[in-house]
Design a protein around this motif. Structure first.
Motif, PDB file in Angstrom:
ATOM      1  N   GLU A  70       8.454  -8.641   2.452  1.00 32.17           N
ATOM      2  CA  GLU A  70       7.067  -8.570   2.919  1.00 32.17           C
ATOM      3  C   GLU A  70       6.676  -7.133   3.261  1.00 32.17           C
ATOM      4  N   ALA A  71       7.600  -6.425   3.942  1.00 31.91           N
ATOM      5  CA  ALA A  71       7.318  -5.042   4.318  1.00 31.91           C
ATOM      6  C   ALA A  71       7.280  -4.140   3.091  1.00 31.91           C
ATOM      7  N   ALA A  72       8.231  -4.312   2.180  1.00 28.13           N
ATOM      8  CA  ALA A  72       8.281  -3.466   0.993  1.00 28.13           C
ATOM      9  C   ALA A  72       7.037  -3.647   0.130  1.00 28.13           C
ATOM     10  N   LEU A  73       6.582  -4.883  -0.015  1.00 25.43           N
ATOM     11  CA  LEU A  73       5.402  -5.155  -0.834  1.00 25.43           C
ATOM     12  C   LEU A  73       4.148  -4.538  -0.220  1.00 25.43           C
ATOM     13  N   SER A  74       3.952  -4.732   1.081  1.00 27.83           N
ATOM     14  CA  SER A  74       2.751  -4.185   1.717  1.00 27.83           C
ATOM     15  C   SER A  74       2.814  -2.664   1.795  1.00 27.83           C
ATOM     16  N   LYS A  75       4.008  -2.114   1.951  1.00 29.12           N
ATOM     17  CA  LYS A  75       4.159  -0.656   1.948  1.00 29.12           C
ATOM     18  C   LYS A  75       3.787  -0.083   0.587  1.00 29.12           C
ATOM     19  N   LEU A  76       4.233  -0.736  -0.480  1.00 30.47           N
ATOM     20  CA  LEU A  76       3.839  -0.308  -1.826  1.00 30.47           C
ATOM     21  C   LEU A  76       2.331  -0.324  -1.985  1.00 30.47           C
ATOM     22  N   SER A  77       1.709  -1.399  -1.529  1.00 26.28           N
ATOM     23  CA  SER A  77       0.258  -1.529  -1.643  1.00 26.28           C
ATOM     24  C   SER A  77      -0.455  -0.404  -0.897  1.00 26.28           C
ATOM     25  N   TYR A  78       0.064  -0.059   0.267  1.00 22.86           N
ATOM     26  CA  TYR A  78      -0.511   1.010   1.098  1.00 22.86           C
ATOM     27  C   TYR A  78      -0.302   2.380   0.462  1.00 22.86           C
ATOM     28  N   VAL A  79       0.917   2.663   0.045  1.00 21.83           N
ATOM     29  CA  VAL A  79       1.229   3.994  -0.490  1.00 21.83           C
ATOM     30  C   VAL A  79       0.567   4.220  -1.849  1.00 21.83           C
ATOM     31  N   LEU A  80       0.584   3.224  -2.723  1.00 23.45           N
ATOM     32  CA  LEU A  80       0.004   3.384  -4.053  1.00 23.45           C
ATOM     33  C   LEU A  80      -1.507   3.591  -4.016  1.00 23.45           C
ATOM     34  N   ALA A  81      -2.141   3.208  -2.913  1.00 22.16           N
ATOM     35  CA  ALA A  81      -3.594   3.382  -2.791  1.00 22.16           C
ATOM     36  C   ALA A  81      -3.976   4.815  -2.424  1.00 22.16           C
ATOM     37  N   LYS A  82      -3.000   5.646  -2.101  1.00 26.56           N
ATOM     38  CA  LYS A  82      -3.286   7.027  -1.704  1.00 26.56           C
ATOM     39  C   LYS A  82      -3.499   7.878  -2.955  1.00 26.56           C
ATOM     40  N   LYS A  83      -4.746   7.974  -3.357  1.00 22.06           N
ATOM     41  CA  LYS A  83      -5.101   8.645  -4.609  1.00 22.06           C
ATOM     42  C   LYS A  83      -4.828  10.138  -4.580  1.00 22.06           C
ATOM     43  N   GLU A  84      -4.721  10.713  -3.390  1.00 23.98           N
ATOM     44  CA  GLU A  84      -4.495  12.150  -3.295  1.00 23.98           C
ATOM     45  C   GLU A  84      -3.045  12.528  -3.586  1.00 23.98           C
ATOM     46  N   LEU A  85      -2.153  11.549  -3.688  1.00 25.41           N
ATOM     47  CA  LEU A  85      -0.738  11.809  -3.929  1.00 25.41           C
ATOM     48  C   LEU A  85      -0.372  11.551  -5.386  1.00 25.41           C
ATOM     49  N   ASP A  86       0.524  12.389  -5.936  1.00 25.37           N
ATOM     50  CA  ASP A  86       1.024  12.102  -7.270  1.00 25.37           C
ATOM     51  C   ASP A  86       2.183  11.113  -7.160  1.00 25.37           C
TER      52      ASP A  86
END
Length: 393
Positions: A354-370
């Motif tokens: 649950e944590a890994a999935l939501s963390k992915l969703s949060y981090v992947l949404a950061k458009k300023e990061l490659d």
């Protein structure tokens, strides 16, 4: 949700309760349990353990959605805090006799937690952000089935959090005789109103868990949640004492509601076909939690399968390696684990799925990061969700 209006004196603390639905407020309807709109607050008003009607009249709280805990509830309940906090900077908690005055915002429509969506996480987060300066803490009443997902997601979404956000609910509706809802709600209110715990937590069956460390393990018992790789932060006791994190007040609280939907969970099983894996990893998929065997292992005699994983990571799909086991961590101790490292997977350590999935969703949404910066972020401890790395706020 409606407007919040509650005025308190110096002898009181304010808590905002966001009631999304779930079992805690359900009533029988056509032979099944379902949430009933505009009934929860009126039901609580009739429960002396959760509302002091005489005091409410005294301070002018009659007829609205704000209630107040009786004095004896505040004075008699306490929490023993576990040794988990020893690895962090802590501040001592002291006993307080302040009244907990709580205002209930009711979600419309009320939702069974099976119907909770990413948009609902955003709605909850923005409501907290809007009322952040007006309340000492926050309680989210939520159905148990997806509560661990919501707790994990909010832990990442709430940036620079300095106040407690406590999720709770019940296995049996609160208005039934043998319900766990009363104790769960009362405990959550007291923690939110009296403790300095600046993180998203889940309180259930007398235990306070870090929100991104829990998983639901029982559909029938009151003891429905477990935090397999981290002891509870606190356990209900008879004296108010213990320790909590020291909040960092140097940055402004913010809720990041941008979440990436192109993420998923894939569980390995003996005989899984390469076609299944390849199809799952196709665009628009950007992030995957691969639930592997034991300490993060996969078959190393399946070059076809490993090639499919390697092709996906080469195409910038971030794949997290998380164990299927309830307790334990991912390591490369076995050759069958090392092959996943070679395929470009990132170790999820002892994170829950649950944590890994939501963390992915949060981090992947950061458009300023490659993509490399995102991979690095996925390998860091952001909110205490994993037992390694430097925690950042």
């Amino acid at each position: 949700m409606g407007n919040v209006q509650a005025v308190t004196s110096p002898s009181e603390v304010k808590v905002l309760v966001i009631y999304t639905g779930g079992t805690i407020g359900m009533t029988p309807k056509d032979g099944v349990l379902a949430p009933e709109a505009n009934a929860f607050v009126e039901g609580l008003r009739k429960m002396p353990m959760l509302h002091d009607e005489e005091y409410a009249k005294k301070i002018g709280l009659e007829g609205n959605n704000t209630l107040v805990l009786p004095r004896d509830s505040t004075a008699s309940r306490g929490f023993w805090c576990s040794s988990t906090v020893e690895e962090k900077t802590i501040t001592r908690l002291t006993k307080t006799n302040k009244r907990v005055v709580y205002t209930v915002l009711e979600y419309s429509p009320l939702l069974d937690s099976s119907n909770i969506s990413i948009e609902d996480w955003g709605t909850i987060g923005k409501e907290i952000e809007k009322e952040y300066e007006n309340f000492k803490g926050f309680v989210i009443l939520h159905g148990t089935d997806t509560m661990a997902y919501t707790a994990s997601a909010l832990s990442f979404m709430c940036e620079h959090l300095c106040k407690p956000i406590i999720l709770t609910g019940s296995q049996v509706p609160i208005f039934e005789m043998k319900s766990d809802g009363t104790d769960n709600l009362l405990g959550a209110l007291l923690i939110a109103g009296q403790f300095e715990i600046p993180e998203v937590c889940l309180y259930f069956c007398k235990k306070l868990f870090r929100g991104n460390r829990v998983t639901k393990v029982n559909a029938e018992s009151f003891d429905a949640f477990s935090s397999p790789n981290l002891d509870p932060l606190a356990v209900a006791d008879v004296e108010i004492s213990g320790s909590g994190w020291r909040a960092d007040h140097t940055a402004q609280f913010h809720v990041s509601t941008e979440l990436n939907r192109n993420v998923g969970l894939l569980r390995l099983f003996p005989g899984i076909t390469t076609a299944t894996v390849t199809a799952f990893l196709q665009q628009p998929m950007e992030g995957v939690v691969l639930e592997t065997y034991g300490s993060g292992n996969a078959p190393n005699n399946r070059p076809d399968l490993l090639a499919a994983l390697k092709e996906a990571t080469d195409n910038e799909v971030i794949i997290m390696n998380c164990t299927q086991c309830l307790k334990g961590t991912v390591s490369a101790s076995y050759a069958t684990g090392q092959v996943l490292n070679d395929a470009g997977l990132i170790s999820g350590g002892d994170m829950t799925s649950e944590a890994a999935l939501s963390k992915l969703s949060y981090v992947l949404a950061k458009k300023e990061l490659d993509v490399n910066a995102k991979k690095k972020m996925m390998g860091q401890d952001l909110r205490g969700e994993v037992s390694y790395g430097a925690k950042t706020n």
